[in-house]
Design a protein around this motif. Structure first.
Motif, PDB file in Angstrom:
ATOM      1  N   LYS A  59       0.764  -1.140   0.202  1.00  0.00           N
ATOM      2  CA  LYS A  59      -0.117   0.007  -0.103  1.00  0.00           C
ATOM      3  C   LYS A  59       0.840   1.126   0.105  1.00  0.00           C
ATOM      4  CE  LYS A  59      -3.581   0.347   2.884  1.00  0.00           C
ATOM      5  NZ  LYS A  59      -4.952   0.741   2.189  1.00  0.00           N
ATOM      6  N   LEU A  60       0.378   2.216  -0.736  1.00  0.00           N
ATOM      7  CA  LEU A  60       1.223   3.493  -0.559  1.00  0.00           C
ATOM      8  C   LEU A  60       0.232   4.603   0.082  1.00  0.00           C
ATOM      9  CD1 LEU A  60       3.466   5.505  -1.719  1.00  0.00           C
ATOM     10  CD2 LEU A  60       2.098   5.535  -3.860  1.00  0.00           C
ATOM     11  N   ILE A  61       0.905   5.471   0.787  1.00  0.00           N
ATOM     12  CA  ILE A  61       0.273   6.514   1.450  1.00  0.00           C
ATOM     13  C   ILE A  61       0.794   7.833   1.151  1.00  0.00           C
ATOM     14  CG2 ILE A  61      -0.092   7.986   3.670  1.00  0.00           C
ATOM     15  CD1 ILE A  61      -0.220   5.070   5.266  1.00  0.00           C
ATOM     16  N   GLY A  62       0.443   8.539   0.413  1.00  0.00           N
ATOM     17  CA  GLY A  62       0.904   9.824  -0.322  1.00  0.00           C
ATOM     18  C   GLY A  62      -0.228  10.742  -0.768  1.00  0.00           C
ATOM     19  N   CYS A  63       0.259  11.772  -1.487  1.00  0.00           N
ATOM     20  CA  CYS A  63      -0.813  12.580  -2.232  1.00  0.00           C
ATOM     21  C   CYS A  63      -0.548  12.796  -3.464  1.00  0.00           C
ATOM     22  CB  CYS A  63      -0.537  14.182  -1.416  1.00  0.00           C
ATOM     23  SG  CYS A  63      -1.116  14.037   0.382  1.00  0.00           S
ATOM     24  N   ALA A  64      -1.590  12.999  -4.432  1.00  0.00           N
ATOM     25  CA  ALA A  64      -1.703  13.062  -5.855  1.00  0.00           C
ATOM     26  C   ALA A  64      -2.589  14.481  -6.075  1.00  0.00           C
ATOM     27  CB  ALA A  64      -2.022  12.007  -6.567  1.00  0.00           C
ATOM     28  N   PHE A  69      -2.077  14.307 -14.681  1.00  0.00           N
ATOM     29  CA  PHE A  69      -0.889  13.636 -14.065  1.00  0.00           C
ATOM     30  C   PHE A  69      -1.151  12.784 -13.044  1.00  0.00           C
ATOM     31  CE2 PHE A  69       2.093  17.143 -15.573  1.00  0.00           C
ATOM     32  CZ  PHE A  69       1.912  16.812 -16.918  1.00  0.00           C
ATOM     33  N   GLY A  70      -2.009  13.313 -12.212  1.00  0.00           N
ATOM     34  CA  GLY A  70      -2.557  12.311 -10.799  1.00  0.00           C
ATOM     35  C   GLY A  70      -3.217  11.191 -11.269  1.00  0.00           C
ATOM     36  N   GLU A  71      -4.063  11.459 -12.310  1.00  0.00           N
ATOM     37  CA  GLU A  71      -4.971  10.031 -12.771  1.00  0.00           C
ATOM     38  C   GLU A  71      -4.156   9.151 -13.311  1.00  0.00           C
ATOM     39  OE1 GLU A  71      -7.834  11.931 -15.126  1.00  0.00           O
ATOM     40  OE2 GLU A  71      -8.819  13.135 -13.662  1.00  0.00           O
ATOM     41  N   GLU A  72      -3.065   9.754 -14.145  1.00  0.00           N
ATOM     42  CA  GLU A  72      -2.158   8.906 -14.880  1.00  0.00           C
ATOM     43  C   GLU A  72      -1.308   7.767 -13.667  1.00  0.00           C
ATOM     44  OE1 GLU A  72       1.807   9.308 -17.610  1.00  0.00           O
ATOM     45  OE2 GLU A  72       0.286  10.725 -17.650  1.00  0.00           O
ATOM     46  N   ILE A  73      -0.906   8.676 -12.910  1.00  0.00           N
ATOM     47  CA  ILE A  73       0.035   7.871 -11.754  1.00  0.00           C
ATOM     48  C   ILE A  73      -0.773   6.891 -11.100  1.00  0.00           C
ATOM     49  CG2 ILE A  73       1.282   8.185  -9.701  1.00  0.00           C
ATOM     50  CD1 ILE A  73       2.313  10.667 -11.131  1.00  0.00           C
ATOM     51  N   LEU A  74      -1.919   7.406 -10.570  1.00  0.00           N
ATOM     52  CA  LEU A  74      -2.872   6.192  -9.956  1.00  0.00           C
ATOM     53  C   LEU A  74      -3.220   5.139 -10.750  1.00  0.00           C
ATOM     54  CD1 LEU A  74      -5.056   8.850  -7.921  1.00  0.00           C
ATOM     55  CD2 LEU A  74      -3.131   7.390  -7.074  1.00  0.00           C
ATOM     56  N   ARG A  75      -3.637   5.518 -11.901  1.00  0.00           N
ATOM     57  CA  ARG A  75      -3.995   4.320 -12.846  1.00  0.00           C
ATOM     58  C   ARG A  75      -2.743   3.256 -13.101  1.00  0.00           C
ATOM     59  NH1 ARG A  75      -5.984   7.335 -16.130  1.00  0.00           N
ATOM     60  NH2 ARG A  75      -4.168   7.412 -17.755  1.00  0.00           N
ATOM     61  N   GLY A  76      -1.718   3.794 -13.238  1.00  0.00           N
ATOM     62  CA  GLY A  76      -0.470   3.019 -13.319  1.00  0.00           C
ATOM     63  C   GLY A  76      -0.037   2.210 -11.969  1.00  0.00           C
ATOM     64  N   LEU A  77      -0.318   2.820 -10.959  1.00  0.00           N
ATOM     65  CA  LEU A  77      -0.205   2.048  -9.707  1.00  0.00           C
ATOM     66  C   LEU A  77      -1.066   0.702  -9.613  1.00  0.00           C
ATOM     67  CD1 LEU A  77       0.615   5.190  -7.352  1.00  0.00           C
ATOM     68  CD2 LEU A  77       2.245   3.363  -7.884  1.00  0.00           C
ATOM     69  N   GLU A  78      -2.292   1.145  -9.798  1.00  0.00           N
ATOM     70  CA  GLU A  78      -3.339   0.175  -9.739  1.00  0.00           C
ATOM     71  C   GLU A  78      -3.283  -0.933 -10.568  1.00  0.00           C
ATOM     72  OE1 GLU A  78      -6.829   2.763 -10.341  1.00  0.00           O
ATOM     73  OE2 GLU A  78      -6.777   3.471  -8.275  1.00  0.00           O
ATOM     74  N   VAL A  90      -5.400  15.963  -3.761  1.00  0.00           N
ATOM     75  CA  VAL A  90      -5.636  17.442  -3.344  1.00  0.00           C
ATOM     76  C   VAL A  90      -5.574  18.316  -4.502  1.00  0.00           C
ATOM     77  CG1 VAL A  90      -3.999  16.597  -1.078  1.00  0.00           C
ATOM     78  CG2 VAL A  90      -2.788  17.606  -3.364  1.00  0.00           C
ATOM     79  N   ASP A  91      -5.974  19.621  -4.066  1.00  0.00           N
ATOM     80  CA  ASP A  91      -5.733  20.896  -5.247  1.00  0.00           C
ATOM     81  C   ASP A  91      -4.441  21.206  -5.348  1.00  0.00           C
ATOM     82  OD1 ASP A  91      -8.749  20.623  -5.645  1.00  0.00           O
ATOM     83  OD2 ASP A  91      -9.180  21.554  -3.802  1.00  0.00           O
ATOM     84  N   SER A  92      -3.661  20.773  -6.123  1.00  0.00           N
ATOM     85  CA  SER A  92      -2.392  20.803  -6.122  1.00  0.00           C
ATOM     86  C   SER A  92      -1.915  20.301  -7.488  1.00  0.00           C
ATOM     87  CB  SER A  92      -1.368  20.753  -5.110  1.00  0.00           C
ATOM     88  OG  SER A  92      -0.054  21.242  -5.232  1.00  0.00           O
ATOM     89  N   LEU A  93      -0.643  20.786  -8.065  1.00  0.00           N
ATOM     90  CA  LEU A  93      -0.148  19.967  -9.242  1.00  0.00           C
ATOM     91  C   LEU A  93       0.564  18.857  -8.637  1.00  0.00           C
ATOM     92  CD1 LEU A  93       0.794  19.992 -12.400  1.00  0.00           C
ATOM     93  CD2 LEU A  93       2.720  21.175 -11.623  1.00  0.00           C
ATOM     94  N   THR A  94       0.301  17.603  -9.352  1.00  0.00           N
ATOM     95  CA  THR A  94       1.036  16.577  -8.833  1.00  0.00           C
ATOM     96  C   THR A  94       2.645  16.593  -8.974  1.00  0.00           C
ATOM     97  OG1 THR A  94      -0.695  15.167  -9.610  1.00  0.00           O
ATOM     98  CG2 THR A  94       1.408  14.007  -9.682  1.00  0.00           C
ATOM     99  N   GLY A  95       3.298  16.058  -8.153  1.00  0.00           N
ATOM    100  CA  GLY A  95       4.829  16.099  -7.907  1.00  0.00           C
ATOM    101  C   GLY A  95       5.430  15.699  -9.343  1.00  0.00           C
TER     102      GLY A  95
END
Length: 305
Positions: A59-64, A69-78, A90-95
């Motif tokens: 499991k990963l604990i973090g913020c996207a 970009f966040g959607e792409e990263i989360l999809r790839g992790l899943e 969160v309302d911020s640019l993904t890292g």
């Protein structure tokens, strides 16, 4: 289900832009990229993916960020089997990370933490933590590292810490207080030299060993790695491979080392397999490309013995 999780990683998830240059530019110098690759990255995310590939439920604990970009990263992790329910949007640019290297493996890394800066102590939900076999923190703030150590002591969990820039800025005394709450500490040669103001040879590593740690591991780039339990030091083997990209090699190394320790291996074997994992990874571009399964890792080690 939380009770199924074996490893929880806490820290960054990024979008990596990886480029090759003839040479690193000087101030005001224009340089053309030979190629540019777009990959998912971030130390904690890379560690989690590598652990999952090795057969650990992670499991990963973090913020996207709430962006593409966040959607792409989360999809790839899943898609890679990582449990993502603890990643807060969160309302911020993904890292973002901009990674440029030359054919001589000189490297320039520029990071924009973005959404990663929103990670809070409250994200460490105890219902997630108490059943894990290992908590791993990567490039977290000093306060986050301290709280992870406190919570791990509460639930008697094994913990590892991969030092990042913010922790490296601490003095050796303050950093040792944090490391003493963890079981395994990972750092590279440059970090060791910055913190302890000396080179990581056998004598210096034993002299500077934080008393509360079980194991300290220092990666030495092409020279391999050194691990110590405070009484003896072990040098990892080095594997001759074609290096295409070192992005994520340290995360892959830490994942394999942790996997072997969880499985009850001794320090020498864990270090050997971790070095092999990194050797496999650097033959591919991107932090998560080429990561081996447990069987593939074993075959690589046996082939090179």
């Amino acid at each position: 289900m939380a009770e199924e999780i074996e490893v929880i990683s806490i820290g960054n998830l990024n979008l990596d832009l990886i480029g090759k240059l003839e040479k690193l530019p000087q101030s005001d110098e224009k340089t053309i990229l030979d190629n540019l690759n777009r990959r998912s990255g971030g130390g904690a995310a890379n560690f989690t993916v590598a652990c999952t590939k090795l057969g650990l439920k992670s499991k990963l604990i973090g913020c996207a960020g709430k962006d593409s970009f966040g959607e792409e990263i989360l999809r790839g992790l899943e898609e890679r089997g990582v449990e993502t329910s603890s990643i807060r949007k969160v309302d911020s640019l993904t890292g973002l990370a901009f990674i440029f290297s030359t054919s001589e493996n000189h490297r320039l890394l520029i990071e924009h933490r973005g959404a990663n800066s929103n990670l809070k102590i409250s994200d460490l939900k105890e219902k997630y933590l108490r059943e894990a076999k290992l908590l791993h923190a990567s490039s977290v703030t000093p306060e986050m590292a301290k709280q992870i150590g406190i919570k791990s002591e509460k639930f008697d969990l094994k913990t590892s810490l991969d030092l990042g820039a913010e922790l490296t800025k601490l003095g050796s005394k303050e950093l040792s207080k944090i490391l003493n709450r963890f079981d395994i500490g990972f750092m590279n040669q440059e970090t060791f030299e910055t913190i302890f103001e000396t080179i990581p040879n056998e004598k210096n590593i034993l002299d500077k060993f934080p008393e509360g740690l079980e194991t300290l591991v220092i990666t030495l780039e092409a020279k391999g790695a050194i691990a110590t339990n405070g009484k003896e030091t072990i040098l990892s083997p080095t594997y001759k491979v074609e290096v295409k990209d070192t992005t994520g090699a340290g995360d892959a190394f830490a994942a394999a080392f942790s996997k072997l320790i969880i499985d009850g291996a001794n320090l020498k074997k864990a270090l050997k397999y971790a070095a092999a994992e990194a050797a496999i990874k650097v033959q591919y571009i991107g932090a998560r490309e080429g990561l081996p399964t447990q069987e593939e890792l074993k075959n690589f080690v046996e082939k090179h013995e």
